[in-house]
Each structure stands twice: as structure tokens, then as C-alpha cells.
Design an enzyme around this catalytic site. Structure first.
Site, PDB file in Angstrom:
ATOM      1  N   TYR A   6       9.943  -9.927  18.920  1.00  0.00           N
ATOM      2  CA  TYR A   6      10.365  -8.538  19.169  1.00  0.00           C
ATOM      3  C   TYR A   6       9.492  -7.897  20.248  1.00  0.00           C
ATOM      4  O   TYR A   6       8.321  -8.234  20.365  1.00  0.00           O
ATOM      5  CB  TYR A   6      10.164  -7.669  17.922  1.00  0.00           C
ATOM      6  CG  TYR A   6      10.879  -8.095  16.688  1.00  0.00           C
ATOM      7  CD1 TYR A   6      12.230  -8.353  16.697  1.00  0.00           C
ATOM      8  CD2 TYR A   6      10.183  -8.180  15.490  1.00  0.00           C
ATOM      9  CE1 TYR A   6      12.880  -8.688  15.524  1.00  0.00           C
ATOM     10  CE2 TYR A   6      10.816  -8.507  14.317  1.00  0.00           C
ATOM     11  CZ  TYR A   6      12.166  -8.767  14.338  1.00  0.00           C
ATOM     12  OH  TYR A   6      12.786  -9.092  13.185  1.00  0.00           O
ATOM     13  N   ILE A  51      -4.008  19.076  -6.373  1.00  0.00           N
ATOM     14  CA  ILE A  51      -2.924  18.081  -6.398  1.00  0.00           C
ATOM     15  C   ILE A  51      -3.481  16.674  -6.222  1.00  0.00           C
ATOM     16  O   ILE A  51      -3.062  15.738  -6.882  1.00  0.00           O
ATOM     17  CB  ILE A  51      -1.877  18.398  -5.307  1.00  0.00           C
ATOM     18  CG1 ILE A  51      -1.174  19.701  -5.643  1.00  0.00           C
ATOM     19  CG2 ILE A  51      -0.850  17.279  -5.176  1.00  0.00           C
ATOM     20  CD1 ILE A  51      -0.238  20.220  -4.578  1.00  0.00           C
ATOM     21  N   SER A 100      -4.754  20.065  -0.906  1.00  0.00           N
ATOM     22  CA  SER A 100      -5.015  20.702  -2.188  1.00  0.00           C
ATOM     23  C   SER A 100      -5.764  19.735  -3.101  1.00  0.00           C
ATOM     24  O   SER A 100      -5.218  18.707  -3.495  1.00  0.00           O
ATOM     25  CB  SER A 100      -3.671  21.108  -2.820  1.00  0.00           C
ATOM     26  OG  SER A 100      -3.823  21.285  -4.201  1.00  0.00           O
ATOM     27  N   LYS A 142      -9.829  -9.518   5.844  1.00  0.00           N
ATOM     28  CA  LYS A 142      -8.556 -10.073   5.384  1.00  0.00           C
ATOM     29  C   LYS A 142      -7.945 -10.929   6.494  1.00  0.00           C
ATOM     30  O   LYS A 142      -7.714 -10.436   7.604  1.00  0.00           O
ATOM     31  CB  LYS A 142      -7.604  -8.910   5.009  1.00  0.00           C
ATOM     32  CG  LYS A 142      -6.213  -9.373   4.630  1.00  0.00           C
ATOM     33  CD  LYS A 142      -5.311  -8.215   4.259  1.00  0.00           C
ATOM     34  CE  LYS A 142      -3.883  -8.694   4.050  1.00  0.00           C
ATOM     35  NZ  LYS A 142      -2.924  -7.605   3.918  1.00  0.00           N
ATOM     36  N   PRO A 197      -0.505 -15.904   7.436  1.00  0.00           N
ATOM     37  CA  PRO A 197      -1.781 -15.644   8.118  1.00  0.00           C
ATOM     38  C   PRO A 197      -1.665 -14.599   9.230  1.00  0.00           C
ATOM     39  O   PRO A 197      -0.574 -14.345   9.739  1.00  0.00           O
ATOM     40  CB  PRO A 197      -2.075 -17.008   8.741  1.00  0.00           C
ATOM     41  CG  PRO A 197      -0.705 -17.519   9.121  1.00  0.00           C
ATOM     42  CD  PRO A 197       0.263 -16.986   8.078  1.00  0.00           C
TER      43      PRO A 197
HETATM   44  C1  LIG Z   1       1.480   1.273  -5.639  1.00  0.00           C
HETATM   45  C2  LIG Z   1       1.120   1.496  -4.204  1.00  0.00           C
HETATM   46  C3  LIG Z   1       0.336   0.546  -3.530  1.00  0.00           C
HETATM   47  C4  LIG Z   1       0.023   0.716  -2.186  1.00  0.00           C
HETATM   48  N1  LIG Z   1      -0.687  -0.244  -1.529  1.00  0.00           N
HETATM   49  C5  LIG Z   1      -0.860  -0.145  -0.185  1.00  0.00           C
HETATM   50  C6  LIG Z   1      -1.521  -1.150   0.551  1.00  0.00           C
HETATM   51  O1  LIG Z   1      -2.010  -2.137   0.018  1.00  0.00           O
HETATM   52  N2  LIG Z   1      -1.614  -1.001   1.898  1.00  0.00           N
HETATM   53  C7  LIG Z   1      -1.094   0.081   2.547  1.00  0.00           C
HETATM   54  O2  LIG Z   1      -1.162   0.153   3.765  1.00  0.00           O
HETATM   55  N3  LIG Z   1      -0.542   1.082   1.858  1.00  0.00           N
HETATM   56  C8  LIG Z   1      -0.395   0.990   0.528  1.00  0.00           C
HETATM   57  N4  LIG Z   1       0.206   1.999  -0.168  1.00  0.00           N
HETATM   58  C9  LIG Z   1       0.591   3.208   0.528  1.00  0.00           C
HETATM   59  C10 LIG Z   1      -0.606   4.094   0.710  1.00  0.00           C
HETATM   60  O3  LIG Z   1      -1.181   4.421  -0.522  1.00  0.00           O
HETATM   61  C11 LIG Z   1      -0.158   5.360   1.405  1.00  0.00           C
HETATM   62  O4  LIG Z   1       0.644   5.024   2.485  1.00  0.00           O
HETATM   63  C12 LIG Z   1      -1.297   6.104   1.959  1.00  0.00           C
HETATM   64  O5  LIG Z   1      -2.284   6.285   1.016  1.00  0.00           O
HETATM   65  C13 LIG Z   1      -0.833   7.397   2.515  1.00  0.00           C
HETATM   66  O6  LIG Z   1      -0.562   8.296   1.498  1.00  0.00           O
HETATM   67  P1  LIG Z   1      -0.206   9.764   1.959  1.00  0.00           P
HETATM   68  O7  LIG Z   1      -1.376  10.311   2.696  1.00  0.00           O
HETATM   69  O8  LIG Z   1       1.095   9.741   2.628  1.00  0.00           O
HETATM   70  O9  LIG Z   1       0.025  10.566   0.597  1.00  0.00           O
HETATM   71  P2  LIG Z   1      -0.997  11.102  -0.528  1.00  0.00           P
HETATM   72  O10 LIG Z   1      -2.189  10.247  -0.653  1.00  0.00           O
HETATM   73  O11 LIG Z   1      -0.185  11.331  -1.738  1.00  0.00           O
HETATM   74  O12 LIG Z   1      -1.495  12.494   0.027  1.00  0.00           O
HETATM   75  C14 LIG Z   1      -0.679  13.651  -0.047  1.00  0.00           C
HETATM   76  C15 LIG Z   1      -1.496  14.864   0.340  1.00  0.00           C
HETATM   77  O13 LIG Z   1      -0.645  15.981   0.373  1.00  0.00           O
HETATM   78  C16 LIG Z   1      -1.249  17.057  -0.337  1.00  0.00           C
HETATM   79  N5  LIG Z   1      -0.224  17.945  -0.869  1.00  0.00           N
HETATM   80  C17 LIG Z   1       0.921  17.600  -1.517  1.00  0.00           C
HETATM   81  N6  LIG Z   1       1.597  18.712  -1.896  1.00  0.00           N
HETATM   82  C18 LIG Z   1       0.866  19.772  -1.463  1.00  0.00           C
HETATM   83  C19 LIG Z   1       1.000  21.172  -1.547  1.00  0.00           C
HETATM   84  N7  LIG Z   1       2.038  21.749  -2.182  1.00  0.00           N
HETATM   85  N8  LIG Z   1       0.042  21.945  -1.006  1.00  0.00           N
HETATM   86  C20 LIG Z   1      -1.020  21.402  -0.379  1.00  0.00           C
HETATM   87  N9  LIG Z   1      -1.217  20.079  -0.268  1.00  0.00           N
HETATM   88  C21 LIG Z   1      -0.289  19.282  -0.798  1.00  0.00           C
HETATM   89  C22 LIG Z   1      -2.071  16.353  -1.414  1.00  0.00           C
HETATM   90  O14 LIG Z   1      -3.079  17.188  -1.909  1.00  0.00           O
HETATM   91  C23 LIG Z   1      -2.626  15.187  -0.618  1.00  0.00           C
HETATM   92  O15 LIG Z   1      -3.762  15.597   0.082  1.00  0.00           O
HETATM   93  C24 LIG Z   1       0.482   1.871  -1.516  1.00  0.00           C
HETATM   94  C25 LIG Z   1       1.202   2.841  -2.210  1.00  0.00           C
HETATM   95  C26 LIG Z   1       1.532   2.660  -3.530  1.00  0.00           C
HETATM   96  C27 LIG Z   1       2.330   3.701  -4.236  1.00  0.00           C
END
Ligand SMILES: Cc1cc2nc3c(=O)[nH]c(=O)nc-3n(C[C@H](O)[C@H](O)[C@H](O)COP(=O)(O)OP(=O)(O)OC[C@H]3O[C@@H](n4cnc5c(N)ncnc54)[C@H](O)[C@@H]3O)c2cc1C
Length: 502
Positions: free
Chosen positions: A432, A43, A40, A79, A97
Site C-alpha cells: 500500500y 471521569i 476531568s 516489542k 514480526p
Molecule cells: C480492552 C482494551 C485494550 C486496549 N489495548 C490497546 C493496546 O494494546 N494498544 C493500543 O494501541 N491501544 C489499545 N487500546 C486503546 C487505547 O486504550 C486507547 O486508544 C487509548 O488509551 C486512547 O484512549 P482515549 O484517550 O481515546 O480515551 P480515554 O482514555 O477514555 O480518555 C478520555 C478522556 O476524556 C475525558 N472526558 C470524557 N468525558 C468528559 C467530559 N464530559 N468532560 C471532561 N472530560 C471528559 C476523560 O476524563 C479522559 O481524560 C485498548 C483499548 C481497550 C478498550
């Protein structure tokens, strides 16, 4: 037996959703699997996540991505590890590292010889025996050269990247290979009355999307796993109390480091991640110990370039879902759990979930309980090990603020306590079979945090002192020389994978 294609529905189009879709596009037999991804735009995605682990290269290679094209598309840089600043005491610095320490000297692990040399006063700091650390701290980078006898080959590398651009890149890649994207907001979920499995999701437009199996990549909402199926989050905030982050991009600085920096602050820690087009920054903090305004002000006061936006605040809770696979739903990404990004592990966890899911995918005839049981076992192992490693960073410091007092006095998980005891006694770190992290990672953080073993592996005793001093001295000199032969990170990126201006 039902002969139709297996219907796999991915819910969510963030980094997790599109990584999963791309893996399905690359590896699943398209005559047997129909794969759709629902997302979406209304969202949106979480929009952070910039530092990765070396396993990401394996994932990209598994898909068959071209490294240069991928780095250009995601504004990526290289990195070699993470620098921890002020983590033990104010003024401390060490690097975790992506490489090994030293090279074989005798029957024991190199680290034990280093402990002996240190106790005898003939060893340099541990970092001097690690090529990626020495190169990184001079802002130099080169690809491993493939020669197993060369110290310049004893490392792996990861990427700093724009995770939003990575998801967009994978979307184009996956759609071109037959993954169907469905735009729309899910407003309802239908369950099968007998099995309790998810039968279909309904979109606001009225469309219904049915599936045999659903991959919940819906982010922190955990729409299907946590929401519909009610799978609880195992809350680990008693060990990892940070629950918020303020994130802000800044103008790219001249200090184009081939490593992530993590600086300890009063109520948490600040990250710094250099990309080609900008630097990513964030302050991860415990809300009970600092207000959002103060955290944002601290973040802005500690950038090394002009801020490109207002800080954005995100909330989270450390933990993982009790079951990552329940009924016919597999949760991955933020929907499956979250551990603060101190060791850049979230995208890695997505990758592991995808790989295990592909191995264990059921047929249309039903899900044998052995499949989710194994998936949940391996994902638990992955999460538990990362949790312990993160906690290790917190427990040994000079306790100069309430958060830091709290974490130095807390009870740690038994698995970590045992690990620390074994390390203190004999410099022992068990390797591990599954999961992160390997012995060099633990050695780096133990020593960096000031946890030093009393004695080493007895097998290291047999090398005479003068020979030990000689070997250690030669090795440090070879590594220093090798690092000098590497170009600067900025020059390497500019010639290897220059990204277009955004
Ligand atoms: C502060 C912070 C720092 C981070 N830094 C790192 C990092 O350095 N390295 C790393 O590996 N990871 C990091 N992460 C984690 C990383 O951002 C996420 O693991 C990664 O982006 C995956 O996000 P996601 O796809 O699970 O969720 P999201 O990006 O939130 O995607 C969710 C999806 O679901 C959809 N969705 C939700 N509800 C609905 C609905 N009702 N109907 C239709 N669609 C819906 C949304 O539209 C979206 O497309 C960090 C996270 C945070 C919070």
C-alpha cells in the site's frame, strides 16, 4: 481577515488527548495557535492500552523525546512482534514480526523464493528467515545496527508501555511547552446557529471554553462527534464480534518476552504484555458466547504471575465513526472508533489522526470542505485496512467453539476476499501507499493461519533448485548466528533504560 490566534480545544486527557496536545506543543507556531486541553479527573481515562507499533518511535522522534527517558517514565519494554498461539489449530504458534523475511535473492520478492523452496522441500519454516522472530523467540533484543547488509538490521521495534504513564509523561512535557490544561467536567455544548459548528463547551464549574476547532478525545463517550453532532458509528461487529474485555495486571514473570502474546480462547483471545514493573493481561471476548464471570475466571487461571488486582471489564463495539472530521470537530482515539487490540493499532490510529490533522488545519476564516474530505478519506483507508487484517486472523481456524464456527463461515469484505485470492494464486500481496500493513505482515499471518499459496511469482522460477537450496540454507544459518549475538531482552532493558520501582 481575523488576526487573532486560532483557538484549538482538545476535549479529553487520555492517551489520545495528550498525544495530540504534545504534537501541537512541538509543532504549532505558538503566536498563531492557542491550545487548551480539558479533562476531568472525576471521569478518568480508559486506563488500558499497552502494546504499540513501530510507528510510535517515529511519533516520539517527531516530538523530540529522549527514548531512554520515555521508556523509564512509562515502564516500557521492547516489542519485536506478536506471537499468536492456537490461532489456526490448537498447538499452532507463529509470530507476526516487525521486520522483513529473508533478503533479496533475485528479481522476485524473497517470499516467492521461500514458497518455491517450501514446495520443493528445501526451505525451513518461514520464521527461520526473519531475524526479529528468531531473536524474539529466544527472548533476545538489540537495536537495529544500521548496516543495510546485515540481517540484524532488517527490523523495526515498538514498545510495551503503560499508556496511563505515557499520557502523564506527555502531559508534563506539553504543559512545560505552553499547552493550557483545564480541569473540569463538560456538561453542555453550545453550537453556532448558522454553521452548526461547536462554539463552546461549558464546564460544571460554570466556565465556558470557546474554540475555533475542537478535537474530540473524550473516549468511548465521543462527547462531541458522536454525542453533539450525532455522527454514527459504522458498526463492524458482524466481522469482529468481540465486544468486551476483562483486563488485569500481574506480577512480572521471569519470561520477559520482547513480544506480545495473543492466545486464542473459547470466546475470544487473551493478551499478555510484559512491562518492566508488571505484566498486562486481558481476555477479549464476545459476550454472547461467555459470561463476564467465566471470562474473568479463565483470565485469572491463565496468568503466569500473581494477579495484582481484580479483573476490570470494559465494553466496546468494533467500528469507526462515519466521519472522523465533521463541522469543526475532529475525533481521535476511542472517540473516533475502536478496533480490538489484536494488532495493537489504536495508538497508531491516534498518531495518524494527529499527523493528518496538523497537515490539514484550517485558518480562522473557515473550513474549506476539501480539508475534512481529505482527512476522512485517509482515516477511512487506515481503518478499512486494519479491519481487513484483523478479520484475516479470524477466518481460518479449526472452528472448535460457536464464536470460531461463526467467523469461519461469515462473508468477509470484498477487499479482503480479493487479497486472499491473489495470495493463494501467486503469493501476491500488494504494497500500500497509505496505511497498514505491509506485505511481510500479511505473509506472516497468511502462513501462520495456514493459508498457503499454490504457486509463487513466476519471476522466482529462474533460479536453479540447487542454488535456491543453497541460498535459503545460508540465510537461515546467518540469521540464527546473528540472533545468538544479541543480549537477553531483560539484560538489554536493565542496562539501557531501567525504570524506577513504581
Ligand atoms: C480492552 C482494551 C485494550 C486496549 N489495548 C490497546 C493496546 O494494546 N494498544 C493500543 O494501541 N491501544 C489499545 N487500546 C486503546 C487505547 O486504550 C486507547 O486508544 C487509548 O488509551 C486512547 O484512549 P482515549 O484517550 O481515546 O480515551 P480515554 O482514555 O477514555 O480518555 C478520555 C478522556 O476524556 C475525558 N472526558 C470524557 N468525558 C468528559 C467530559 N464530559 N468532560 C471532561 N472530560 C471528559 C476523560 O476524563 C479522559 O481524560 C485498548 C483499548 C481497550 C478498550
Amino acid at each position: 481577515m481575523d488576526e487573532g490566534p486560532f483557538n484549538l480545544v482538545i476535549v479529553g486527557g487520555g492517551t489520545a488527548g495528550w498525544m495530540c496536545a504534545a504534537a501541537c506543543a512541538a509543532k504549532l507556531d505558538r503566536s498563531r495557535f492557542r491550545v487548551r486541553l480539558i479533562e476531568s479527573e472525576e471521569i478518568g481515562t480508559v486506563g488500558v492500552g499497552e502494546a504499540t507499533l513501530p510507528q510510535m518511535k517515529d511519533f516520539n522522534d517527531f516530538l523530540g523525546l529522549d527514548e531512554v527517558e520515555f521508556m523509564q517514565a512509562t515502564q516500557a519494554s521492547f516489542k519485536l512482534g506478536i506471537e499468536f498461539v492456537n490461532w489456526g489449530r490448537q498447538g499452532d504458534r507463529y509470530v507476526h514480526p516487525f521486520g522483513t523475511f529473508g533478503r533479496p535473492i533475485g528479481e522476485a520478492d524473497f517470499f516467492s523464493y521461500w514458497v518455491r523452496g517450501r514446495n520443493a522441500g528445501v526451505a525451513a519454516p518461514l520464521s527461520g528467515y526473519c531475524f526479529p522472530i528468531v531473536a524474539a523467540l529466544q527472548n533476545r533484543f538489540m537495536l537495529p545496527n544500521g548496516d543495510p547488509n546485515d540481517v540484524r538490521n532488517a527490523f523495526a521495534y515498538a514498545y510495551h508501555l503503560d499508556a496511563f504513564l505515557y499520557a502523564r509523561y506527555l502531559r508534563g512535557w506539553a504543559e512545560a511547552r505552553g499547552i493550557e490544561r483545564v480541569e473540569g467536567r463538560i456538561v453542555d455544548v453550545a453550537r453556532d446557529a448558522n454553521s452548526g459548528n461547536i462554539a463552546a463547551v461549558a464546564l460544571a464549574s460554570g466556565t465556558s471554553v470557546a474554540g475555533d476547532m475542537f478535537v474530540d478525545c473524550s473516549g468511548f463517550r465521543s462527547l462531541l462527534l458522536g454525542g453533539t453532532l450525532g455522527v454514527d458509528l459504522d458498526d463492524w461487529s458482524k466481522w469482529l464480534p468481540c465486544d468486551s474485555a476483562a483486563a488485569v495486571p500481574s506480577v512480572r514473570s521471569t519470561d520477559f518476552t520482547p513480544y506480545t502474546r495473543s492466545t486464542r480462547r473459547k470466546a475470544g483471545w487473551q493478551w499478555r504484555i510484559p512491562l518492566q514493573h508488571r505484566t498486562g493481561n486481558g481476555y477479549v471476548y464476545a459476550r454472547k458466547d461467555i459470561s463476564d464471570d467465566e471470562a474473568a475466571a479463565t483470565l485469572l487461571a491463565n496468568l503466569d504471575g500473581e494477579a495484582l488486582a481484580e479483573p476490570r471489564v470494559l465494553r466496546f463495539k468494533a467500528g469507526k465513526r462515519d466521519q472522523a472530521w465533521a463541522h469543526n470537530v475532529v475525533g481521535m482515539g476511542l472517540a473516533g472508533g475502536f478496533l480490538e487490540p489484536l494488532e495493537s493499532t489504536s495508538i497508531y490510529l491516534v498518531q495518524m489522526a494527529i499527523m493528518h490533522m496538523l497537515t490539514l488545519l484550517p485558518s480562522r476564516d473557515g473550513i474549506d470542505p476539501a480539508l475534512p474530505a481529505e482527512f476522512n478519506r485517509v482515516m477511512d483507508v487506515e481503518y478499512d485496512r486494519i479491519r481487513d487484517f484483523l478479520i484475516l486472523h479470524y477466518i481460518a481456524n479449526d472452528a472448535d467453539a460457536p464464536l470460531w464456527e461463526q467467523v469461519t463461515t461469515m462473508n468477509v469484505p470484498d477487499t479482503l476476499a480479493g487479497k486472499i485470492d491473489r495470495f493463494r494464486q501467486r503469493a501476491f500481496v500488494q504494497a500500500y501507499r497509505d496505511g497498514l500493513f505491509g506485505p511481510p505482515s500479511w505473509q506472516a499471518v497468511f502462513v501462520g493461519q495456514g493459508i498457503v499459496p499454490h504457486a509463487a511469482d513466476r519471476l522466482a522460477d529462474t533460479l536453479p533448485d540447487d542454488l535456491l537450496a543453497d541460498r535459503l540454507g545460508n540465510l537461515a544459518a546467518t540469521i540464527a548466528l546473528g540472533a545468538k549475538s544479541a543480549p537477553s531482552h531483560a539484560d538489554f532493558v536493565a542496562s539501557y533504560c531501567p525504570a524506577p520501582a513504581p
